[in-house]
Scaffold this motif. Structure first.
Motif, short mmCIF file in Angstrom:
data_model
loop_
_atom_site.label_atom_id
_atom_site.label_comp_id
_atom_site.label_asym_id
_atom_site.label_seq_id
_atom_site.Cartn_x
_atom_site.Cartn_y
_atom_site.Cartn_z
N GLU A 44 -12.76 7.75 -8.48
CA GLU A 44 -14.28 7.67 -8.35
C GLU A 44 -14.70 8.62 -7.16
N LEU A 45 -13.82 8.69 -6.10
CA LEU A 45 -14.31 9.47 -4.99
C LEU A 45 -14.42 10.78 -5.45
N ARG A 46 -13.54 11.52 -6.38
CA ARG A 46 -13.58 12.86 -6.77
C ARG A 46 -14.74 13.12 -7.80
N ARG A 47 -15.23 11.99 -8.73
CA ARG A 47 -16.32 12.19 -9.33
C ARG A 47 -17.55 12.43 -8.45
N ASP A 48 -17.68 11.75 -7.27
CA ASP A 48 -18.70 11.80 -6.33
C ASP A 48 -18.68 13.04 -5.52
N GLY A 49 -17.83 13.99 -5.80
CA GLY A 49 -17.92 15.19 -5.12
C GLY A 49 -16.68 15.28 -3.87
N ARG A 50 -16.02 14.29 -3.74
CA ARG A 50 -14.81 14.42 -2.94
C ARG A 50 -13.63 15.04 -3.61
N PHE A 51 -13.47 16.28 -3.93
CA PHE A 51 -12.26 16.53 -4.68
C PHE A 51 -11.02 16.41 -4.25
N GLU A 52 -11.10 16.51 -2.76
CA GLU A 52 -9.70 16.45 -2.24
C GLU A 52 -9.31 15.09 -1.78
N ALA A 53 -9.93 13.89 -2.38
CA ALA A 53 -9.57 12.73 -1.90
C ALA A 53 -8.15 12.32 -2.21
N ARG A 54 -7.53 11.47 -1.67
CA ARG A 54 -5.95 11.17 -1.85
C ARG A 54 -5.84 9.63 -1.73
N GLY A 55 -4.87 9.14 -2.43
CA GLY A 55 -4.55 7.80 -1.78
C GLY A 55 -3.17 7.42 -2.35
N ALA A 56 -2.43 6.41 -1.65
CA ALA A 56 -1.17 6.10 -1.75
C ALA A 56 -0.88 4.89 -1.04
N HIS A 57 0.01 4.08 -1.43
CA HIS A 57 0.60 2.76 -0.67
C HIS A 57 2.12 2.68 -0.77
N ARG A 58 2.61 2.05 0.23
CA ARG A 58 4.25 1.65 0.28
C ARG A 58 4.40 0.59 1.05
N ILE A 59 5.51 -0.12 0.95
CA ILE A 59 6.24 -1.25 1.56
C ILE A 59 6.69 -0.87 2.78
N VAL A 60 6.29 -1.29 3.95
CA VAL A 60 6.72 -1.04 5.19
C VAL A 60 7.86 -2.12 5.83
N ALA A 61 7.56 -3.28 5.39
CA ALA A 61 8.52 -4.29 5.66
C ALA A 61 8.67 -5.54 4.64
N GLN A 62 9.61 -6.25 4.58
CA GLN A 62 9.93 -7.46 3.83
C GLN A 62 10.14 -8.61 4.67
N SER A 63 9.55 -9.66 4.47
CA SER A 63 9.96 -10.82 5.20
C SER A 63 11.41 -11.39 4.98
N ASP A 64 11.94 -12.19 5.99
CA ASP A 64 13.29 -12.64 6.19
C ASP A 64 13.75 -13.44 4.80
N ASP A 65 12.67 -14.17 4.16
CA ASP A 65 12.96 -14.94 3.05
C ASP A 65 12.87 -14.21 1.71
N GLY A 66 12.31 -13.01 1.79
CA GLY A 66 12.03 -12.22 0.67
C GLY A 66 10.88 -12.39 0.01
N ARG A 67 10.12 -13.17 0.55
CA ARG A 67 9.03 -13.63 -0.30
C ARG A 67 7.55 -13.19 -0.11
N SER A 68 7.68 -12.03 0.91
CA SER A 68 6.46 -11.51 1.21
C SER A 68 6.57 -9.98 1.58
N VAL A 69 5.69 -9.04 1.45
CA VAL A 69 5.70 -7.57 1.72
C VAL A 69 4.81 -7.28 2.65
N ASP A 70 4.85 -6.55 3.65
CA ASP A 70 3.86 -5.63 4.46
C ASP A 70 3.71 -4.48 3.82
N LEU A 71 2.41 -4.10 3.65
CA LEU A 71 1.97 -2.62 3.09
C LEU A 71 1.27 -1.82 3.81
N ALA A 72 1.44 -0.68 3.88
CA ALA A 72 0.72 0.47 4.50
C ALA A 72 -0.06 1.19 3.11
N VAL A 73 -1.56 1.13 3.27
CA VAL A 73 -2.15 1.87 2.19
C VAL A 73 -2.85 3.18 3.10
#
Length: 238
Positions: A44-73
């Protein structure tokens, strides 16, 4: 989803953005869905003329009980990009193919140089033998402007048809179909002359002339009274 760090500028309130990409804290984490929605946002950003827009996400940490993750977007909207054309106009219906910055989502030097070549090749096919195209990139206040300067030059036509010289051993009726499109008065396309020379060479090779040389030349004549360029094409066989 536990904690979420947004790196860069999402261009909208944090809560709204995270909800949009389904990465808001407390929601069940679906990696593929988050990336799919993030990709949609970038498009959508590229359609608006921002042809070099980029986006990604990854997991940076996981809780001790394995029931949640922290993300970096990571979101990089890139600069606002405008593409302008100066000089001779190009048909609107071919511009996207000749200058694919929107499709490629990039205005790097390789894309611009490739676009220059595409424009010149397109105009050459129309008979503008000496056409030129140059791209200039200008950056100011977080905005990028790409300016293509297009010069068609004269439209060239063939004067008198092609001359075939040298050690000709092929029957005329065999050569004539190869020279189709190079007749007197036709729009001159250099690629057609080169292709005809290559085809003639191929026939000689297939007939046992292992050392045959076939060269082509476009001899420019004085412009016609109407102001069009004139070419006398020559194919030389050795």
């Amino acid at each position: 989803v536990g904690n979420v760090e947004i790196v860069g500028d999402a261009g909208q309130p944090r809560e709204r953005f995270l909800e949009r990409i389904r990465a808001d804290p407390g929601r069940a984490y679906e990696r593929v869905e988050v990336q799919r929605r993030l990709t949609e946002y970038v498009e959508e950003l590229r359609r608006d003329g921002r042809f070099e827009a980029r986006g990604a996400h990854r997991i940076v940490a996981q809780s001790d009980d394995g029931r949640s993750v922290d993300l970096a977007v990571t979101v990089d909207p890139g600069p606002e990009v405008a593409v302008r054309y100066e000089g001779d106009p190009l048909p609107e219906n071919v511009i996207e193919d000749l200058v694919p910055v929107r499709r490629e989502g990039s205005v790097d030097i390789d894309i611009l140089e490739d676009s220059e070549r595409r424009i010149v090749a397109y105009l050459n096919q129309q008979g503008y033998w000496k056409a030129s195209a140059t791209a200039a990139r200008r950056e100011e206040d977080g905005r990028v402007e790409i300016v293509f300067t297009v010069r068609k030059g004269l439209l060239y036509r063939i004067e008198g048809g092609p001359q075939v010289t040298g050690g000709i051993s092929m029957p005329a009726e065999e050569i004539r179909p190869i020279l189709k499109g190079l007749e007197d008065g036709s729009v001159f396309v250099g690629a057609m002359l080169d292709a005809a020379a290559a085809q003639i060479r191929g026939i000689y090779l297939s007939n046992g002339f292992a050392q045959v040389k076939v060269e082509s030349a476009a001899n420019e004549l004085n412009p016609s009274p109407s102001g069009e360029g004139r070419i006398r094409p020559v194919i030389m066989i050795v």
